[in-house]
Structure formats: C-alpha cells, structure tokens
Design a protein around this motif. Sequence first.
Motif, PDB file in Angstrom:
ATOM      1  N   ALA A  23     -11.293 -39.482 -37.361  1.00  0.00           N
ATOM      2  CA  ALA A  23      -9.885 -39.382 -37.005  1.00  0.00           C
ATOM      3  C   ALA A  23      -9.929 -38.297 -35.920  1.00  0.00           C
ATOM      4  O   ALA A  23     -10.633 -37.404 -35.525  1.00  0.00           O
ATOM      5  CB  ALA A  23      -9.492 -38.436 -38.259  1.00  0.00           C
ATOM      6  N   ILE A  68      -2.994 -37.293 -38.229  1.00  0.00           N
ATOM      7  CA  ILE A  68      -3.733 -38.124 -37.404  1.00  0.00           C
ATOM      8  C   ILE A  68      -3.186 -39.212 -36.603  1.00  0.00           C
ATOM      9  O   ILE A  68      -2.254 -39.813 -36.880  1.00  0.00           O
ATOM     10  CB  ILE A  68      -4.549 -38.940 -38.547  1.00  0.00           C
ATOM     11  CG1 ILE A  68      -5.421 -37.975 -39.328  1.00  0.00           C
ATOM     12  CG2 ILE A  68      -5.531 -39.939 -37.737  1.00  0.00           C
ATOM     13  CD1 ILE A  68      -6.186 -38.911 -40.795  1.00  0.00           C
ATOM     14  N   ILE A  69      -3.451 -39.139 -35.157  1.00  0.00           N
ATOM     15  CA  ILE A  69      -3.008 -39.789 -34.132  1.00  0.00           C
ATOM     16  C   ILE A  69      -3.642 -40.961 -33.868  1.00  0.00           C
ATOM     17  O   ILE A  69      -3.103 -41.961 -33.058  1.00  0.00           O
ATOM     18  CB  ILE A  69      -2.695 -38.958 -33.145  1.00  0.00           C
ATOM     19  CG1 ILE A  69      -3.964 -38.232 -32.344  1.00  0.00           C
ATOM     20  CG2 ILE A  69      -1.428 -37.861 -33.443  1.00  0.00           C
ATOM     21  CD1 ILE A  69      -3.442 -37.579 -31.456  1.00  0.00           C
ATOM     22  N   GLY A  70      -5.010 -41.043 -34.332  1.00  0.00           N
ATOM     23  CA  GLY A  70      -5.945 -41.884 -33.762  1.00  0.00           C
ATOM     24  C   GLY A  70      -7.318 -42.008 -34.444  1.00  0.00           C
ATOM     25  O   GLY A  70      -7.410 -41.017 -35.246  1.00  0.00           O
ATOM     26  N   LEU A 129      -4.758 -51.510 -40.050  1.00  0.00           N
ATOM     27  CA  LEU A 129      -3.765 -50.187 -40.060  1.00  0.00           C
ATOM     28  C   LEU A 129      -2.500 -51.000 -39.799  1.00  0.00           C
ATOM     29  O   LEU A 129      -1.412 -50.181 -40.532  1.00  0.00           O
ATOM     30  CB  LEU A 129      -4.080 -49.489 -38.886  1.00  0.00           C
ATOM     31  CG  LEU A 129      -5.621 -48.678 -38.911  1.00  0.00           C
ATOM     32  CD1 LEU A 129      -5.997 -48.183 -37.525  1.00  0.00           C
ATOM     33  CD2 LEU A 129      -5.628 -47.698 -39.971  1.00  0.00           C
ATOM     34  N   PHE A 150       0.399 -48.620 -40.701  1.00  0.00           N
ATOM     35  CA  PHE A 150       0.258 -47.373 -39.787  1.00  0.00           C
ATOM     36  C   PHE A 150      -0.064 -48.177 -38.412  1.00  0.00           C
ATOM     37  O   PHE A 150      -1.000 -48.266 -37.882  1.00  0.00           O
ATOM     38  CB  PHE A 150      -1.096 -46.634 -40.333  1.00  0.00           C
ATOM     39  CG  PHE A 150      -1.022 -46.018 -41.516  1.00  0.00           C
ATOM     40  CD1 PHE A 150      -0.434 -44.831 -41.831  1.00  0.00           C
ATOM     41  CD2 PHE A 150      -1.666 -46.563 -42.624  1.00  0.00           C
ATOM     42  CE1 PHE A 150      -0.405 -44.226 -42.928  1.00  0.00           C
ATOM     43  CE2 PHE A 150      -1.771 -46.159 -43.938  1.00  0.00           C
ATOM     44  CZ  PHE A 150      -1.151 -44.881 -44.051  1.00  0.00           C
ATOM     45  N   ILE A 155      -1.127 -45.872 -35.023  1.00  0.00           N
ATOM     46  CA  ILE A 155      -2.492 -45.323 -34.924  1.00  0.00           C
ATOM     47  C   ILE A 155      -3.328 -45.977 -33.910  1.00  0.00           C
ATOM     48  O   ILE A 155      -3.568 -47.258 -34.218  1.00  0.00           O
ATOM     49  CB  ILE A 155      -3.309 -45.364 -36.352  1.00  0.00           C
ATOM     50  CG1 ILE A 155      -2.400 -44.259 -37.664  1.00  0.00           C
ATOM     51  CG2 ILE A 155      -4.761 -44.753 -36.154  1.00  0.00           C
ATOM     52  CD1 ILE A 155      -2.316 -43.038 -37.258  1.00  0.00           C
ATOM     53  N   SER A 156      -3.814 -45.461 -33.021  1.00  0.00           N
ATOM     54  CA  SER A 156      -4.859 -46.010 -31.940  1.00  0.00           C
ATOM     55  C   SER A 156      -6.376 -45.671 -32.432  1.00  0.00           C
ATOM     56  O   SER A 156      -6.697 -45.100 -33.064  1.00  0.00           O
ATOM     57  CB  SER A 156      -4.555 -45.332 -30.452  1.00  0.00           C
ATOM     58  OG  SER A 156      -5.016 -44.153 -30.668  1.00  0.00           O
ATOM     59  N   LEU A 210      -5.183 -41.497 -44.590  1.00  0.00           N
ATOM     60  CA  LEU A 210      -3.935 -41.677 -43.696  1.00  0.00           C
ATOM     61  C   LEU A 210      -2.980 -41.716 -44.582  1.00  0.00           C
ATOM     62  O   LEU A 210      -1.663 -40.922 -44.440  1.00  0.00           O
ATOM     63  CB  LEU A 210      -4.002 -42.945 -42.721  1.00  0.00           C
ATOM     64  CG  LEU A 210      -4.655 -43.003 -41.451  1.00  0.00           C
ATOM     65  CD1 LEU A 210      -4.610 -44.647 -41.051  1.00  0.00           C
ATOM     66  CD2 LEU A 210      -3.887 -41.943 -40.637  1.00  0.00           C
ATOM     67  N   HIS A 225      -0.393 -38.590 -44.440  1.00  0.00           N
ATOM     68  CA  HIS A 225       1.005 -38.932 -44.056  1.00  0.00           C
ATOM     69  C   HIS A 225       1.782 -39.127 -45.129  1.00  0.00           C
ATOM     70  O   HIS A 225       3.240 -39.544 -44.860  1.00  0.00           O
ATOM     71  CB  HIS A 225       0.799 -40.044 -43.059  1.00  0.00           C
ATOM     72  CG  HIS A 225       0.300 -40.126 -41.660  1.00  0.00           C
ATOM     73  ND1 HIS A 225       0.410 -40.846 -40.352  1.00  0.00           N
ATOM     74  CD2 HIS A 225      -0.709 -39.187 -41.251  1.00  0.00           C
ATOM     75  CE1 HIS A 225      -0.297 -40.311 -39.518  1.00  0.00           C
ATOM     76  NE2 HIS A 225      -0.903 -39.507 -40.094  1.00  0.00           N
TER      77      HIS A 225
END
Length: 754
Positions: A521, A530-532, A580, A585, A588-589, A749, A753
């Motif tokens: 993460a 968590i962004i990616g 994802l 999600f 998420i990258s 996630l 989230h």
Amino acid sequence: MGTGEDKAESAADDDRFAFAAEDSQPARPAASHTYSPQTPAILMVDDDKEFQQSLKLALDNFEFQGHPIQILCVGSATEAARVLAANPNIAVIILDIVMETDDAGLRLVRSVREVLGNAEVRIVLVTGQPGMAPMKKSLGQLDISDYWLKTDLTFERLHGVVTSNLRTWQQIRALSQARRGLQTIVEASNCLTRARSLADFSQRMILELSRLLGLDPEGLVCVQEDGIAHDPLAARVVAAAGQLAHAVDRPLGALENSPIRDSLLQALTQRANIETGTSQVLFFHGSDQGPHAATYIATERALDPTERELLHVFASNINSGLINVSLTSRLDRIAYEDSLLSMPNANALLRALAAILEAEAPRGRSLLFIELDQYSASCLSLGIEQGDLMLQKMAKRLRAVFPAPTMVARLHGDTFAILGQSALLRQDHINELESLDAEDPTHPPFISVRAASLDLDSYAGSARGAMEIGALLLRRAQSRGAIEILAYEPELEAETSQRFTRSRDLYRALHGNEISIELQAQVDLRSGRIIGAEALARWTRPDGTRIPPGEFIPMAEANGLIVPIGRQVLHLACQALERLRAGGFPDISVAVNVSPLQLGQRNFMQEFIATARDYRISPELLEVEITETAAMGDYEAKGQLLRGLRDAGFPIAIDDFGTGYSSLAHLRSMPATTLKIDRHFVSEISANSGEHMIADMIIGLGRGLDMQVLAEGVESQEQAQWLLEHSCMQAQGYFFARPEPLDAFIQRLSIVHA
C-alpha cells in the motif's frame, strides 16, 4: 596431383561414366563376400544417393590383389567421422566436397588429419560443381590424394584411382606398422611448438631411416622453411644424431664438414636425391610454398637394390608428412599463440593447465588472472591502436616480472593469466606491474590492473572450470573495487553452482506460473487513506517455498529473464486493477517496476500501451516505476521513451532517488511525475535527528520540480510524522502495510475506506 579440371581437358573424348535405364539393366544378385578384420575398406561420403549407388555398382566386382574390397557408404561428413573413428581399416575415402555445408568435405579432411590423427587413409575429393575445382593450394596443404569432377570419373578412371590409392595406403600402412618409431604428424604438432614439431619430426626421421637400413643413427636434417627462392646455405639444421649432433639450430653454411655440407647443398639446389658410396642425401620437396628439406644419412656402404626400394617408398611418405607437419605447425601457432602479442593464448593455457591438474596435490602451482583497468576506455577515446599499444606494454611487463618457466598467456581482450609456482605470484609483483616500464623504468606508470588468484592445490575441477572461476573472480574484483589480489575460495564453486541451478529453476518457474505479485500500500499521510500500491514480483515454488526477491531479481537481470518476468508482472498488475475496479475501488493506482533491460526493448512502449488497452485500464492508474540510474543512463533514448509513455497518460516515478548519479538538468527535463525517496535516507530520520538532510533536500527538489514525493521504507510513526511536517505527503513501508496478496489488499482497502 591433378585436379578434375586438368584431367578433364586431356580426357575430353573419353567415354563418360554412363548408367543404363532401369528397365534395360539386368537384375543381378547382390555380391556376397566375407571380410576379415584386415580387409581394406572404401568409404563413400556423398549426400547424392544416386551417385553413391552408381559408384557401388561400378566397384561391385572390384578386387585388390585378388581380394574383394569392403564398400561403406554414408551421407554426411558427420556420419563419416563416426565411421572413421570406429573402423581403422578404411583405406580410401571418396568424398564429396559440398554436403550439409559448402565446406563439409574440407572440414572432414581436417578432422581426419588433425583430430583423428589419421595420416594413412587416402582421400579422393569429388564434386558435381565445376566452380569448386580451382583449389590446388588448399588441396596440397590438406594432403589430398586426388580431386575429380563427378562427370569425369569413367569406369576405368575410377578403378585406376582406387587401385593407386589402395596401393599407397598399403605401403604407408606397412611402413607404419613395421617402423614403430613413426607417429602421426598431428600428435606431434599438438604437443610441440612449431620449431619443436619440425625438429621432433626430423629427429624421428633420422632414427627411422637408420633403423630401416640397419645403421647406427648418424645424420642430420636441414630445412628451407620459406621455399626454394632463399639461399640454400641459410637452410636450418633442425635435427641431428651421432657425431653431427652439435650442428642443430645452425645454418647449413656453418657446417664444418665440407663433403656433407656440399652434398646437402647439391640436393637443395638440384631438388634431387644424392647418393655416394658412403651416404644418402634425400631431398623432400614438400609443397610449392615450402618447407623443403634434405636429410643426410651416413651409410658407410653402398645400398643394395632392396634397400633402395625401401628407401624410395619411405621417402615418398616422408614428403607427405613434411607437408602435413608444416601445415599443422602453422595451425598450432594459430590455435595456441596470440597473433598480436606473440605469446600463448587461452588454448595454450588450457592445455598446460590440464596437464598440471592431472597431477596429484600438492602441486605448488597457482593461476593468476590480470585485467587492465583502462583498456576499454583507451580504445573508445583514443582508438584500437592505442589499446594495442597498451596490451603490448603490458605483455612486456608481464614477461619481465614473470620470466620463464612461468607461463604468461593472453586470454582475451585485456585479460591475461600467469601459471607458475605459487610463491612467485605475489601482490608485490602486481604492484611491480603497475610501476614497471620495460623500455623506460623511470617512466611514470599509466597502467593499473585488477588481479585474482586460484591456488591449484585447493581446486579440484577442470581446466576450463578454472578459467571460468578466474573470470568470475575478476568480475567480483571489479564490482568490489578491490585493490589487492582477490583469492579463490572453494565455497565459490558451490555458490556458483547453486546460482546456476536456481537460474534454471527460475526459467521453469516463469513458464510454470510460479511468479506472482504482492501489493504494498501507498498512503496519503494527511488522510491516512490508501491511494495506490506498488506491484512486487514474488516467486513461490509448488511446495510453498518462497524465494526472496533479493535472490531471484538480480539473477533474472543477469540472465535476461527480467524481461519476460516484467511482462508477466505488467499483466498481473492490469488484472489487479481490473479486480480493484470490480471491487469498488476504481481510483486506486498500481505501480510496476520496469528494468533497464525492458526499457532497452525496441517495442517496449508499444507493448506497454497495448497491454493496458487490452485490459481497458486508464493510463493514469498504471504507474511506470524506474530507478534513477536507469532513467539517466542513455538519457536521450530513455527520455524519448518515457515522454512517449507520459504523453499516453501513464505516470512516471523515479525509484530509489538519491542513490544514483542524476544530472539536475536532465532531471528537470525528464517527464517524471513522482520522486521516491530511497529507504536508506528515510531510515536515517529516526536514527539521528541530524541525519535527515538528504531526505529534506529530495523533498524540496521534488516540490521545486512540481513532482509528487513518496518516501519508501517508512517503519515508524516518528518517520511518518517527520515526513508530513516536511511536506512529503505520500509514503509506503512496513509501518503502514507489508506487501500482501491481492485478496488481502482488497480486504485492507475495505477496512481503511469503510
């Protein structure tokens, strides 16, 4: 010896070797013969089955000295080599030049003479391609008995050629068996240098001639190596026996005995044998290019007719041997001598090393490997001539520091090896190499070297294995920047063997779907969300054993498997993004690491874009992550490729930033969107409050270049808080999450989230 072209002119009106149609050919029962082990055989080597069958029919009832001849047929040079090795009674080879390759026939001739060491079998070359005919020089040097176009071989000619060559073979065979002192020329040339091989051959010739005539050895052999155009008095005495032994290695003109000198001079000048009541001088004309030789034998009596005949037969075969020993001596020099430096090469070292390793320990010998530091740079900047000059300088220094009997050899390029007593191969001698100039000892040094040593008493492998270990040791010395001799340790072989086995296992793992990914993460430090994630390759064996990335990634980079592994990781990352998106999600990258080898692939950018398109992945969600060193190496090409990916919408991250050698000017024009602070600089934050200057500088640099900055290897709240306070808004590390399978990442996630 005449070629098919020469003979075709004089036989233009002869009947050609014609064949009746099948319906007009009366059926005949196959000949039935019983062959003894001593029955001479004829080997036909031709991939033309029809021509081969025609020759068999033409020789169906052929007899030699009242006995049938065994006929063997094969269709390739490779098959012929096997048959020759297994059948010592093959007397004549009728050999097509062009078979599986254009020079298959000539290569088989070399194999027969040089590898099998068979100087007895007679070889008749045939060809259906007239353009192959003008090859007199090569055929003479290769000891070929005859050469014919297939269309010129009439029935009578074929029988005549076979009969003549069988008779020659029988004479050679009889003399070889009767005179045990004759050895094959290739055996002599393989173990002696050129000068010694000629001397050895000549010394044996004196002994055998004396034995043939029932005399005590008393004679000498002088050789004109450069042909008849040179002064016969300059011919060199290469072998001598009896009271003439002192004359070895002297020119013929320096021989004190005038009658012997005059007889030899007359033979070389007239190119003829000279006989007196008390001596014989035999002239051996060799080939047109030399060498020519004359042999003096003291008989002290006149020879009877039988002895003269024996001498004539013996001499006719010695001439052929002289041609071959000259050729093989040249080949020996090519095979075992470095042409630039006139010193032994890798083949010569292998030969000498193998002989030492055959002896039981202790041997008291070591192998020292030397590599020049500046050779490649010198060649690139100043040209090959300067590189050659450097090699010649080093060769002189090596000979001066390690004189005979220590063996100095050039292996390849700028790599040398020294084989000698262990006590002589010391560090102080290496230091002397770097400071000594054989031409001007006061000249400042301009050569530096790397060195590695292998104690042969602690080594139990093969000669070739020792050379491979030396190359590995030199690479290690280079990577470690070693200034002292790097010594061999027995554990190195086990380590190398383990890596080789592991490398093969990795290849099977790649094709057996044992390579997977885990996601680590990446977190927004302000919100904690968590962004990616970074996709990390994992290798899990069928038994559940996991191989650490630190072991298999360097191995994959070394053997090129990193390219297909990277391709598979990309597909797995795209599949993860699909999951994802389906799991709710979509923002998420995922970042994928791209190796320098992948970047060097011609179609990398097109394949990367096409793969994302196939999985319907938005480019902004698939980040390309490359190391700082990879980004700056070959800047123009890499920059253009990365700009293409950036233009297509893919984010670009510079990984391990701060550990490479970036040019700030290049970095500013590099289409990167993210700088990743290497974990080493992040770890310094908590270790000592004063050791965070580099991390702070990278954060400021990223902000100034309008890039995102992400810190790797965050392991504590203290580090995370410091980064946030210093405007680094993104991080990853064990403090937040370890790398985990996709299902566990999705579950994380869902919790974070929620």
